[in-house]
Write an enzyme that holds these catalytic residues in place. Structure first.
Site, PDB file in Angstrom:
ATOM      1  N   SER A 182       0.881  -1.171   0.000  1.00 30.33           N
ATOM      2  CA  SER A 182       0.000   0.000   0.000  1.00 30.33           C
ATOM      3  C   SER A 182       0.912   1.212   0.000  1.00 30.33           C
ATOM      4  CB  SER A 182      -0.849   0.004   1.275  1.00 30.33           C
ATOM      5  OG  SER A 182      -1.451   1.268   1.485  1.00 30.33           O
TER       6      SER A 182
ATOM      7  N   TYR B 100      -1.890  -1.415  10.422  1.00 30.30           N
ATOM      8  CA  TYR B 100      -1.877  -1.498   8.959  1.00 30.30           C
ATOM      9  C   TYR B 100      -0.566  -0.932   8.403  1.00 30.30           C
ATOM     10  CZ  TYR B 100      -3.915  -1.094   4.215  1.00 30.30           C
ATOM     11  OH  TYR B 100      -4.182  -1.207   2.877  1.00 30.30           O
TER      12      TYR B 100
END
Ligand code: NAD
Length: 256
Positions: A138, A151
């Protein structure tokens, strides 16, 4: 281009994983799908592209189920040539409020699962002297955002795992790279749009604009189809010496 190869894509019953699976199938790769929820719909979508498709419902937070999935893929298709580590979840809270079980789940699914699939896929890839490991990280593998500690830690971790895997395979026909998307309008992100709309009393459209405006200068979502084409490039002959990169498709998010 990929006829005769087999690609296993984790978390591919939805969103980015399904987009990547379909892009690889369009190049002729047989596909092993994985993920929760309805599997029959995604299986039919991939089969319609004229390739063989399998499915294993392993929970990516459970190493024994990951082992069973990798064994199932090898038994059914002979070998996993292309491994796409894509399964992922999100949880949003400040560090001091972050539920410990959510931290453990995010790290297990978004990071540790890729270690397990990679360690299990690499021996056959090395033996064939061809393989591709594509880690869906990401933009949060490159920069942080508040309230996403687990995350961001997992995604930075998977970028690190990508580099080490690329180094260990550097003299072989196996490559390992990461894809770093900005916002992609999948169920994972729609939940964040919904939360913003509810918290601020906004319409879906206003909340979407606000979400993009906070981070993504292009004001535009990246699509699963675009990410699929990047995965296809990593699998192509032109990608033979692309090793250990973390390539963002993020509308200039990380350029700021
Ligand atoms: P999604 O929620 O649409 O899909 C996630 C997939 O993972 C689903 O198939 C789901 O069933 C599966 N999954 C979830 N938990 C699992 C588990 N324990 N075991 C097996 N499968 C599991 O999400 P998405 O947006 O397509 O996300 C896919 C990946 O892309 C994730 O790693 C995510 O972090 C990453 N990503 C997404 C965005 C975005 O904006 N959507 C941006 C950057 C990176």
């Amino acid at each position: 281009m990929l006829a005769g190869k087999t690609a296993l894509v984790t978390g591919s019953t939805s969103g980015i994983g399904l987009g990547i699976a379909k892009a690889l199938a369009r190049q002729g790769a047989n596909i092993v799908l994985n993920g929760f929820g309805d599997a029959e719909g995604p299986k039919a979508e991939v089969a319609a592209l004229g390739v063989k498709v399998g499915y294993h419902g392993a929970d990516m937070s459970k190493p024994s189920e990951i082992e069973a999935m990798m064994a199932h893929a090898a038994q059914t298709f002979g070998r996993v040539d292309i491994l796409v580590n894509n399964a992922g979840i999100q949880h949003v809270a400040r560090v001091e409020d972050f539920p410990v079980d959510r931290w453990d789940a995010v790290i297990a699914i978004n990071l540790t699962s890729a270690f397990h699939t990679s360690r299990l896929a690499l021996p056959a890839m090395r033996a064939a002297n061809w393989g591709r490991i594509i880690n869906v990280a990401s933009v949060h593998g490159l920069v942080g955002s508040a309230e996403k500690s687990a995350y961001v830690a997992a995604k930075h971790g998977i970028v690190g795992l990508t580099k080490v895997t690329a180094l260990e395979t550097a003299t072989t026909g196996v490559t390992c790279n990461a894809i770093c998307p900005g916002w992609v309008l999948t169920p994972l992100v729609q939940k964040q749009v919904d939360a913003k709309a509810a918290a601020l009393g906004l319409s879906n459209e206003e909340a979407t604009k606000r979400l993009l405006g906070e981070k993504e200068p292009s004001m535009q979502f990246t699509t699963p189809e675009e990410l699929g084409e990047l995965a296809v490039f990593f699998c192509s002959a032109a990608g033979n010496n692309v090793r250990g990169v973390a390539w963002n498709m993020d509308g200039a998010w990380a350029a700021q």
